[in-house]
Design a protein around this motif. Structure first.
Motif, PDB file in Angstrom:
ATOM      1  N   THR A  87       0.831  -1.201   0.000  1.00  0.00           N
ATOM      2  CA  THR A  87       0.000   0.000   0.000  1.00  0.00           C
ATOM      3  C   THR A  87       0.865   1.250   0.000  1.00  0.00           C
ATOM      4  O   THR A  87       2.095   1.181   0.133  1.00  0.00           O
ATOM      5  CB  THR A  87      -0.915   0.009   1.237  1.00  0.00           C
ATOM      6  OG1 THR A  87      -0.099  -0.057   2.416  1.00  0.00           O
ATOM      7  CG2 THR A  87      -1.854  -1.193   1.224  1.00  0.00           C
ATOM      8  N   ASP A  88       0.224   2.425  -0.114  1.00  0.00           N
ATOM      9  CA  ASP A  88       0.951   3.694  -0.164  1.00  0.00           C
ATOM     10  C   ASP A  88       1.853   3.898   1.046  1.00  0.00           C
ATOM     11  O   ASP A  88       2.963   4.414   0.931  1.00  0.00           O
ATOM     12  CB  ASP A  88      -0.037   4.865  -0.252  1.00  0.00           C
ATOM     13  CG  ASP A  88      -0.812   4.859  -1.561  1.00  0.00           C
ATOM     14  OD1 ASP A  88      -0.394   4.135  -2.479  1.00  0.00           O
ATOM     15  OD2 ASP A  88      -1.817   5.568  -1.663  1.00  0.00           O
ATOM     16  N   THR A  89       1.363   3.483   2.237  1.00  0.00           N
ATOM     17  CA  THR A  89       2.135   3.714   3.460  1.00  0.00           C
ATOM     18  C   THR A  89       3.385   2.855   3.547  1.00  0.00           C
ATOM     19  O   THR A  89       4.258   3.111   4.376  1.00  0.00           O
ATOM     20  CB  THR A  89       1.260   3.450   4.697  1.00  0.00           C
ATOM     21  OG1 THR A  89       0.756   2.100   4.640  1.00  0.00           O
ATOM     22  CG2 THR A  89       0.083   4.413   4.740  1.00  0.00           C
ATOM     23  N   LYS A  90       3.483   1.828   2.694  1.00  0.00           N
ATOM     24  CA  LYS A  90       4.648   0.946   2.698  1.00  0.00           C
ATOM     25  C   LYS A  90       5.734   1.405   1.723  1.00  0.00           C
ATOM     26  O   LYS A  90       6.803   0.801   1.654  1.00  0.00           O
ATOM     27  CB  LYS A  90       4.231  -0.485   2.335  1.00  0.00           C
ATOM     28  CG  LYS A  90       3.164  -1.083   3.242  1.00  0.00           C
ATOM     29  CD  LYS A  90       3.644  -1.207   4.671  1.00  0.00           C
ATOM     30  CE  LYS A  90       2.587  -1.872   5.538  1.00  0.00           C
ATOM     31  NZ  LYS A  90       2.986  -1.952   6.961  1.00  0.00           N
ATOM     32  N   ILE A  91       5.475   2.465   0.959  1.00  0.00           N
ATOM     33  CA  ILE A  91       6.422   2.942  -0.050  1.00  0.00           C
ATOM     34  C   ILE A  91       7.029   4.255   0.429  1.00  0.00           C
ATOM     35  O   ILE A  91       6.311   5.223   0.683  1.00  0.00           O
ATOM     36  CB  ILE A  91       5.735   3.142  -1.411  1.00  0.00           C
ATOM     37  CG1 ILE A  91       5.074   1.827  -1.862  1.00  0.00           C
ATOM     38  CG2 ILE A  91       6.736   3.620  -2.456  1.00  0.00           C
ATOM     39  CD1 ILE A  91       4.271   1.975  -3.131  1.00  0.00           C
ATOM     40  N   PRO A  93       8.995   7.859   0.368  1.00  0.00           N
ATOM     41  CA  PRO A  93       9.019   8.942  -0.614  1.00  0.00           C
ATOM     42  C   PRO A  93      10.195   8.798  -1.576  1.00  0.00           C
ATOM     43  O   PRO A  93      11.307   8.463  -1.169  1.00  0.00           O
ATOM     44  CB  PRO A  93       9.164  10.201   0.263  1.00  0.00           C
ATOM     45  CG  PRO A  93       8.601   9.804   1.592  1.00  0.00           C
ATOM     46  CD  PRO A  93       8.964   8.361   1.759  1.00  0.00           C
ATOM     47  N   SER A  94       9.936   9.001  -2.842  1.00  0.00           N
ATOM     48  CA  SER A  94      10.949   8.917  -3.909  1.00  0.00           C
ATOM     49  C   SER A  94      11.513   7.510  -4.092  1.00  0.00           C
ATOM     50  O   SER A  94      12.541   7.332  -4.742  1.00  0.00           O
ATOM     51  CB  SER A  94      12.111   9.890  -3.635  1.00  0.00           C
ATOM     52  OG  SER A  94      11.638  11.215  -3.510  1.00  0.00           O
ATOM     53  N   SER A 110      -4.417   7.484 -13.786  1.00  0.00           N
ATOM     54  CA  SER A 110      -3.558   7.284 -12.622  1.00  0.00           C
ATOM     55  C   SER A 110      -2.919   8.573 -12.125  1.00  0.00           C
ATOM     56  O   SER A 110      -2.207   8.553 -11.118  1.00  0.00           O
ATOM     57  CB  SER A 110      -2.450   6.272 -12.972  1.00  0.00           C
ATOM     58  OG  SER A 110      -3.006   5.036 -13.364  1.00  0.00           O
ATOM     59  N   CYS A 115      -1.186  17.725 -11.538  1.00  0.00           N
ATOM     60  CA  CYS A 115       0.031  17.269 -10.863  1.00  0.00           C
ATOM     61  C   CYS A 115       1.279  17.475 -11.718  1.00  0.00           C
ATOM     62  O   CYS A 115       2.390  17.504 -11.200  1.00  0.00           O
ATOM     63  CB  CYS A 115      -0.087  15.797 -10.458  1.00  0.00           C
ATOM     64  SG  CYS A 115      -0.168  14.658 -11.849  1.00  0.00           S
TER      65      CYS A 115
END
Length: 205
Positions: A87-91, A93-94, A110, A115
């Motif tokens: 999930t997002d919280t496991k990745i 930043p950068s 996507s 952005c």
């Protein structure tokens, strides 16, 4: 009837052959349950303590004992990861670079609205447009480092050249350095008074 590790003991005084048969069954049951001391089966998985055993005499793995240094590079492949598990919280930043994303993998749906800003677009990707005004007979320098010859069009004409009646950008050419190499800058001579627009690809957006 006595018991041994939770199983009824074999009664004394029964026929010898029946005793041997019952003892064989008892041994099999004990081995299957991992209750024979020192046997390979006794090292089977015990869910109660959360450990994992290989079923051999090598070793068992306790809870929390497998750390990052114990996992070989490339040991965890995509087939080992459940769909939707990352999930997002496991990745971090950068953490995901341009090389980790397959060509065409990021579609319009996507991307969040607005952005992609100007500072995210590489030089030369989008055409550059520059506007200005020119006076008859003026040598006009077109600002910027152009990757190729820009196109120059007139957006309006206020006065044509007095003698010939001509108007427009005359003699569009690249400005050369002292050694004769191109500088990426361009110029033209104005015939008449007009407003102009130069468009093309440059190193400046």
């Amino acid at each position: 009837m006595a018991t041994d590790r939770g199983l009824p003991a074999i009664p004394r005084g029964i026929d010898r052959s029946l005793t041997n048969y019952l003892q064989s069954l008892q041994t099999i049951v004990l081995r299957l349950s991992g209750m024979v001391r020192g046997s390979d089966e006794s090292r089977a998985v015990r869910v109660s303590d959360g450990s994992v055993s290989t079923g051999t005499a090598t070793a068992s793995i306790g809870q929390g004992s497998v750390l990052t240094p114990h996992i070989a590079d490339n040991a965890i492949t995509s087939v080992k990861i459940t769909d939707g598990a990352v999930t997002d919280t496991k990745i971090a930043p950068s953490a995901v670079t341009s090389r980790a994303i397959a060509s065409g993998a990021v579609g319009t749906d996507s991307m969040a609205g607005k952005c992609v800003t100007a500072d995210k677009i590489a030089d030369g990707v989008l055409p550059t447009m520059i506007t200005g005004t020119a006076v008859d007979g003026e040598e006009v320098h077109i600002h910027g480092q152009w990757l190729s010859q820009p196109g120059v069009i007139l957006s309006s004409v206020s006065t044509v050249q007095a003698v010939t009646g001509a108007f427009g950008a005359i003699g569009l050419q690249e400005i050369l350095a002292a050694d004769g190499t191109g500088t990426g800058e361009w110029k033209f001579t104005a015939a008449g008074n007009f407003a102009w627009l130069a468009m093309g690809y440059s190193n400046e957006q």
